[in-house]
Design an enzyme around this catalytic site. Structure first.
Site, PDB file in Angstrom:
ATOM      1  N   SER A   1       0.833  -1.198   0.000  1.00 51.76           N
ATOM      2  CA  SER A   1       0.000   0.000   0.000  1.00 51.76           C
ATOM      3  C   SER A   1       0.874   1.256   0.000  1.00 51.76           C
ATOM      4  O   SER A   1       1.696   1.429  -0.902  1.00 51.76           O
ATOM      5  CB  SER A   1      -0.949  -0.044   1.210  1.00 51.76           C
ATOM      6  OG  SER A   1      -1.949   0.938   1.123  1.00 51.76           O
TER       7      SER A   1
ATOM      8  N   ASP B   1      -8.693  -4.716  -6.214  1.00 51.75           N
ATOM      9  CA  ASP B   1      -8.199  -3.775  -5.212  1.00 51.75           C
ATOM     10  C   ASP B   1      -8.256  -2.360  -5.769  1.00 51.75           C
ATOM     11  O   ASP B   1      -7.517  -2.008  -6.687  1.00 51.75           O
ATOM     12  CB  ASP B   1      -6.771  -4.153  -4.824  1.00 51.75           C
ATOM     13  CG  ASP B   1      -6.176  -3.248  -3.760  1.00 51.75           C
ATOM     14  OD1 ASP B   1      -6.892  -2.332  -3.279  1.00 51.75           O
ATOM     15  OD2 ASP B   1      -5.002  -3.452  -3.399  1.00 51.75           O
TER      16      ASP B   1
ATOM     17  N   HIS C   1      -7.676  -5.494  -0.350  1.00 52.17           N
ATOM     18  CA  HIS C   1      -6.435  -4.712  -0.251  1.00 52.17           C
ATOM     19  C   HIS C   1      -5.469  -5.255   0.798  1.00 52.17           C
ATOM     20  O   HIS C   1      -4.298  -4.881   0.804  1.00 52.17           O
ATOM     21  CB  HIS C   1      -6.771  -3.255   0.073  1.00 52.17           C
ATOM     22  CG  HIS C   1      -5.576  -2.350   0.109  1.00 52.17           C
ATOM     23  ND1 HIS C   1      -4.725  -2.172  -0.970  1.00 52.17           N
ATOM     24  CD2 HIS C   1      -5.060  -1.584   1.109  1.00 52.17           C
ATOM     25  CE1 HIS C   1      -3.759  -1.336  -0.644  1.00 52.17           C
ATOM     26  NE2 HIS C   1      -3.926  -0.964   0.609  1.00 52.17           N
TER      27      HIS C   1
END
Length: 379
Positions: free
Chosen positions: A216, A273, A347
């Site tokens: 991320s 995602d 995610h």
């Protein structure tokens, strides 16, 4: 996890020297093992972070450097931690923030670490001495705010490109977290440069690799870190980024600079995602991008098919991004063990590791043995 395979003289191939040609579809089992291994280093950064806003040690590392990997569930890796890393937000806080809870205004926080392989057997297996830089994803309030500063900004001291076009640009918030510091905390950039300088001086005469990995926000910071290392150190060894669920980072010129440097990026993307589809628009580049390979190829994501002057107009704005590196595309929908569609679950790092463990090829997307791994992470 199966016993890691010996890489030997092929280690540069698995670090992306040939852009992982022939290794991704079907996914090579040795490469799968290496990706999962680096993913566990990122997982350790999450497990070591104090997420409790009521804790006096909030936003710091909970474990001492000497035992972090073991206490985070990674015993006997053969690596030794040499540096803790912190990221600092450059946002100027208003005065009223003094009346808010302290966790709201936490400006500097632990984001990851540097670890060096020291075990002789592991060095022999890897074919070189490996250095890992691992970054966690977004955790603090100000990091979330930085994520929303999604317009592009020029990299300092980068100049313009050789053809006279504007120089490399990256997402404003990511750059702020990488380059900002305070009187009490040096910038992440400064910490990385000091540690890499020491490592090159100590081990530069032997086969050496730098593997920067993150999830991320950590994936975006990993790419900025790789760019900075290759820009700063002329004797830098092979630099590889293993990116899990990362957002877009910079513009087309930034991507070209990464390619010229020889930085190798394996960008692992879950099609379901949403974070991997932001920020901005993707700019088509006739030389390097086949838009048929881009996800959700439409006018929202890609400017291909529009008149050239419109493409140029978008590129000249602060929203014209470009995808970087080589992509390994997965999908939560291919796993028989993920029930329903959940934006947050798509995610999560553990979902990415589960999908990597299960992926076989684009024609045979999943294998049954992945069930055990997902179960372990859920426990």
């Amino acid at each position: 996890m199966p016993r890691p395979a010996k890489l030997g003289k092929k280690w540069m191939e698995y670090q992306g020297i040939s852009n992982w040609d022939g290794l991704l579809d079907p996914l090579d089992d040795i490469l799968r093992g290496e990706i999962l291994r680096y993913g566990q280093f990122v997982e350790a950064s999450y497990k070591s972070f104090d997420f409790d806003p009521s804790s006096p040690s909030y936003a710091t590392c909970m474990f001492p450097r000497s035992s972090l990997l073991e206490r985070a569930g990674l015993p006997e890796t053969g690596y030794r931690l040499t540096k803790n890393l912190r990221a600092t937000s450059g946002i100027q806080l208003p005065r009223w923030i003094e009346r808010a809870p302290s966790w709201v205004a936490t400006q500097s926080s632990w984001i990851g670490y540097v670890a060096i392989c020291q075990d002789r057997d592991e060095i022999a297996r890897l074919g070189r001495r490996d250095v890992v830089i691992a970054f966690r994803g977004t955790a603090t309030c100000l990091e979330w705010v930085e994520n929303l500063r999604a317009t592009l900004t020029h990299l300092p001291n980068a100049g313009s490109d050789s053809d006279g076009t504007c120089g490399p640009m990256v997402e404003s918030g990511f750059l702020s977290l990488y380059t900002s510091g305070t009187p009490g905390s040096p910038s992440l950039q400064q910490m990385v440069r000091e540690e890499i300088s020491r490592i090159i001086q100590s081990y530069g005469d032997e086969p050496l690799s730098l593997t920067i990995t993150g999830h991320s926000l950590g994936a975006a910071i990993a790419i900025l870190t790789a760019y900075d290392i290759k820009t700063t150190f002329k004797r830098a060894p092979l630099v590889t980024v293993i990116s899990f669920g990362g957002p877009r980072v910079g513009n087309r010129i930034f991507r070209k600079h990464l390619e010229r440097q020889g930085t190798k990026i394996l960008r692992i993307v879950n099609s379901d995602d949403l974070i991997t589809k932001v920020p901005g628009f993707v700019i088509k580049d006739d030389e390097n991008i086949d838009t048929d390979d881009l996800p959700y190829n439409n006018l929202v994501q890609v400017t291909a098919g529009l008149p050239s002057w419109i493409q140029k107009l978008v590129e000249d704005t602060q929203w014209g991004y470009a995808e970087v590196g080589r992509e390994l595309r997965l999908s939560s929908r291919d796993s028989p063990y993920l029930s329903g569609f959940n934006v947050a679950t798509c995610h999560e790092l553990k979902t990415y590791l589960h999908l990597i463990d299960g992926f076989v090829s684009s024609t045979c997307p999943f294998r049954a043995s992945a069930k055990m791994m997902l179960g372990n992470y859920r426990r």
